[in-house]
Design an enzyme around this catalytic site. Structure first.
Site, PDB file in Angstrom:
ATOM      1  N   LYS A   1       2.324   3.811  -2.943  1.00 47.88           N
ATOM      2  CA  LYS A   1       2.813   3.888  -2.051  1.00 47.88           C
ATOM      3  C   LYS A   1       4.204   3.296  -1.712  1.00 47.88           C
ATOM      4  CE  LYS A   1      -1.053   1.523   0.984  1.00 47.88           C
ATOM      5  NZ  LYS A   1      -1.450   0.753   1.355  1.00 47.88           N
TER       6      LYS A   1
ATOM      7  N   LYS B   1       5.340  -5.120 -11.233  1.00 48.48           N
ATOM      8  CA  LYS B   1       5.779  -5.253  -9.525  1.00 48.48           C
ATOM      9  C   LYS B   1       6.578  -6.221  -9.524  1.00 48.48           C
ATOM     10  CE  LYS B   1       2.569  -2.826  -6.229  1.00 48.48           C
ATOM     11  NZ  LYS B   1       1.503  -3.577  -5.052  1.00 48.48           N
TER      12      LYS B   1
ATOM     13  N   LYS C   1       0.355   6.306 -11.332  1.00 51.22           N
ATOM     14  CA  LYS C   1      -0.500   6.833 -10.900  1.00 51.22           C
ATOM     15  C   LYS C   1       1.004   7.137  -9.190  1.00 51.22           C
ATOM     16  CE  LYS C   1      -0.889   2.341  -8.543  1.00 51.22           C
ATOM     17  NZ  LYS C   1      -2.083   1.835  -7.583  1.00 51.22           N
TER      18      LYS C   1
HETATM   19  N1  AQP Z   1      -3.139   6.945  -7.427  1.00 50.50           N
HETATM   20  C1  AQP Z   1      -4.345   6.288  -6.908  1.00 50.50           C
HETATM   21  N2  AQP Z   1      -5.849   7.082  -6.982  1.00 50.50           N
HETATM   22  C2  AQP Z   1      -7.104   6.456  -6.900  1.00 50.50           C
HETATM   23  N3  AQP Z   1      -6.938   5.486  -6.404  1.00 50.50           N
HETATM   24  C3  AQP Z   1      -5.761   4.911  -5.844  1.00 50.50           C
HETATM   25  N4  AQP Z   1      -5.792   3.700  -4.899  1.00 50.50           N
HETATM   26  C4  AQP Z   1      -4.507   3.257  -4.303  1.00 50.50           C
HETATM   27  N5  AQP Z   1      -4.035   4.108  -5.660  1.00 50.50           N
HETATM   28  C5  AQP Z   1      -4.602   5.198  -5.931  1.00 50.50           C
HETATM   29  C6  AQP Z   1      -7.124   3.071  -4.656  1.00 50.50           C
HETATM   30  O1  AQP Z   1      -5.976   2.390  -3.125  1.00 50.50           O
HETATM   31  C7  AQP Z   1      -6.883   1.273  -2.620  1.00 50.50           C
HETATM   32  C8  AQP Z   1      -6.846   0.585  -1.542  1.00 50.50           C
HETATM   33  O2  AQP Z   1      -5.302   0.398  -2.634  1.00 50.50           O
HETATM   34  P1  AQP Z   1      -4.144  -0.919  -1.773  1.00 50.50           P
HETATM   35  O3  AQP Z   1      -4.762  -1.610  -0.504  1.00 50.50           O
HETATM   36  O4  AQP Z   1      -4.347  -2.084  -2.585  1.00 50.50           O
HETATM   37  O5  AQP Z   1      -3.362   0.013  -1.646  1.00 50.50           O
HETATM   38  P2  AQP Z   1      -2.026  -0.050  -2.543  1.00 50.50           P
HETATM   39  O6  AQP Z   1      -2.445  -1.237  -3.647  1.00 50.50           O
HETATM   40  O7  AQP Z   1      -1.237  -0.669  -0.819  1.00 50.50           O
HETATM   41  O8  AQP Z   1      -1.596   1.365  -3.028  1.00 50.50           O
HETATM   42  P3  AQP Z   1      -0.393   1.681  -3.789  1.00 50.50           P
HETATM   43  O9  AQP Z   1      -0.356   2.923  -3.670  1.00 50.50           O
HETATM   44  O10 AQP Z   1      -1.435   0.832  -5.064  1.00 50.50           O
HETATM   45  O11 AQP Z   1       0.367   0.535  -3.505  1.00 50.50           O
HETATM   46  P4  AQP Z   1       1.540   0.538  -4.353  1.00 50.50           P
HETATM   47  O12 AQP Z   1       2.841   1.150  -4.602  1.00 50.50           O
HETATM   48  O13 AQP Z   1       1.660  -1.007  -3.758  1.00 50.50           O
HETATM   49  O14 AQP Z   1       1.050  -0.437  -6.307  1.00 50.50           O
HETATM   50  C9  AQP Z   1      -8.334   1.042  -3.638  1.00 50.50           C
HETATM   51  O15 AQP Z   1      -9.131   0.666  -4.449  1.00 50.50           O
HETATM   52  C10 AQP Z   1      -7.229   1.428  -4.783  1.00 50.50           C
HETATM   53  O16 AQP Z   1      -6.831   1.237  -6.254  1.00 50.50           O
END
Ligand code: AQP
Length: 329
Positions: A197, A111, A194
């Site tokens: 978001k 990040k 992956k």
């Molecule tokens: N692509 C994914 N596949 C499987 N599990 C995933 N998780 C996130 N992305 C994937 C799981 O979702 C849960 C909630 O995660 P979080 O609140 O940490 O979500 P996040 O990080 O805001 O979601 P993103 O999409 O991963 O965000 P960014 O873009 O900020 O990196 C966790 O259990 C996570 O493992």
């Protein structure tokens, strides 16, 4: 009874990866374990977010968790900032963690990779320590998360073990529970990364609440490869393997079994699209019902915070006393 805890940030739009990697497991875990789930709003502050958006998203994400099957009569659902013990234990653990180990966290490195580390928020850097506090406060045995959280869980275990060694047996050392299939749902347009978001393009991610025809179209247009062989091999065929995993999660079959049934990409995409649409339909229907009664969601959260705090306060007291903080008379 095994204690479970996991959390989700009220940021961006909840996507299929969040659902498959985490929420779906939570709904199953609640019936087998003593389960605590939280909307981690303090973590959301580690990136830019408008106060109004954060407030609205916190309730929306809680409604999504209920729609995904969490039953407040069975598990404890709450908002992280409603239990102030999270931030307090975060401070105590920050005095146990080292700069070096936090610098090694790949999420922080990713990040800040393009930007200037000096301008990054301290909260983004110390995020994994607060996450460790979230987990350790509840004497958690099992943390159901997607594969992207593996490193943060390792840090949490290291901090718990170091604390126990230095100050005496205080914390339960938790294990990550990462699903066998669907632990890392990949971006539909760039299956080498992956589904995320913040980093996936709109076409690369399927949102949990988007209309079925949009979901189906995105999956039918997923990037695969130039070969014409359906084979499950995430390392060399990430796009096709991702579709096989999604179809597997939605139907209960293994990706390997499914690979034998297809010899063309078109039918695999069409079946994966139809299966994911049906997989999401009940969650979407329940969400629409809950969205009309957000007062109910807020009442669930208030009750959850009370139950969570009763456990968290005891653990925080134990940790503070072990470190030498003078109890208040
Ligand atoms: N692509 C994914 N596949 C499987 N599990 C995933 N998780 C996130 N992305 C994937 C799981 O979702 C849960 C909630 O995660 P979080 O609140 O940490 O979500 P996040 O990080 O805001 O979601 P993103 O999409 O991963 O965000 P960014 O873009 O900020 O990196 C966790 O259990 C996570 O493992």
């Amino acid at each position: 009874m095994t204690r479970v805890l996991s959390g989700i940030q009220p940021t961006g739009e909840i996507h299929l990866g969040n659902y498959v990697g985490a929420l779906r497991q939570w709904a199953l875990d609640q019936h087998e374990h003593d389960s605590f789930f939280c909307v981690v709003d303090l973590h959301a502050l580690s990136a830019d977010i408008e106060p109004e958006t954060l407030r609205a998203k916190t309730v929306e994400v809680a409604a999504i968790l209920l729609a995904a099957g969490l039953d407040p009569d069975v598990c404890t659902l709450f908002v992280q900032s409603h239990v102030h013990e999270h931030a307090e234990l975060g401070w105590l653990l920050g005095c146990v963690a080292s700069m070096g180990e936090l610098r090694r966290m790949t999420q922080f490195k990713d990040k800040t990779a393009k930007g200037d580390e000096g301008a990054a928020r301290v909260g983004l850097f110390t995020y994994p320590v607060l996450q460790a506090a979230d987990i350790l406060l509840y004497d958690t045995d099992r943390v159901p998360v997607g594969a992207d959280q593996r490193q943060h869980l390792e840090l949490c275990r290291d901090l718990a073990q170091r604390f126990n060694q230095r100050y005496g047996e205080t914390f339960v050392v938790p294990d990550a529970a990462i699903p066998k299939v669907g632990a890392r749902v990949m971006d539909l347009q760039d299956p080498t990364m992956k589904m995320s978001k913040s980093r996936s393009s709109p076409q690369g991610k399927v949102l949990l609440l988007e209309p079925p025809e949009v979901v189906a179209k995105k999956i039918r247009r997923a990037v695969t490869d130039n070969e014409a062989e359906v084979r499950y091999d995430p390392a060399t065929k990430p796009g096709v393997s991702n579709l096989l995993e999604l179809l597997g999660v939605a139907t209960g079959a293994t990706p390997q079994e499914l690979a034998d049934k297809y010899d063309q990409y078109g039918p695999l995409k069409a079946d994966a699209a139809a299966a994911v649409v049906e997989f999401l339909r009940p969650v979407q229907t329940r969400f629409r019902e809950l969205a009309d009664d957000l007062g109910h969601v807020e009442r669930v959260l208030a009750k959850g915070a009370e139950k969570a705090q009763a456990v968290a306060a005891r653990t925080l007291h134990r940790a503070g006393s072990a470190m030498g903080l003078l109890p208040r008379r």
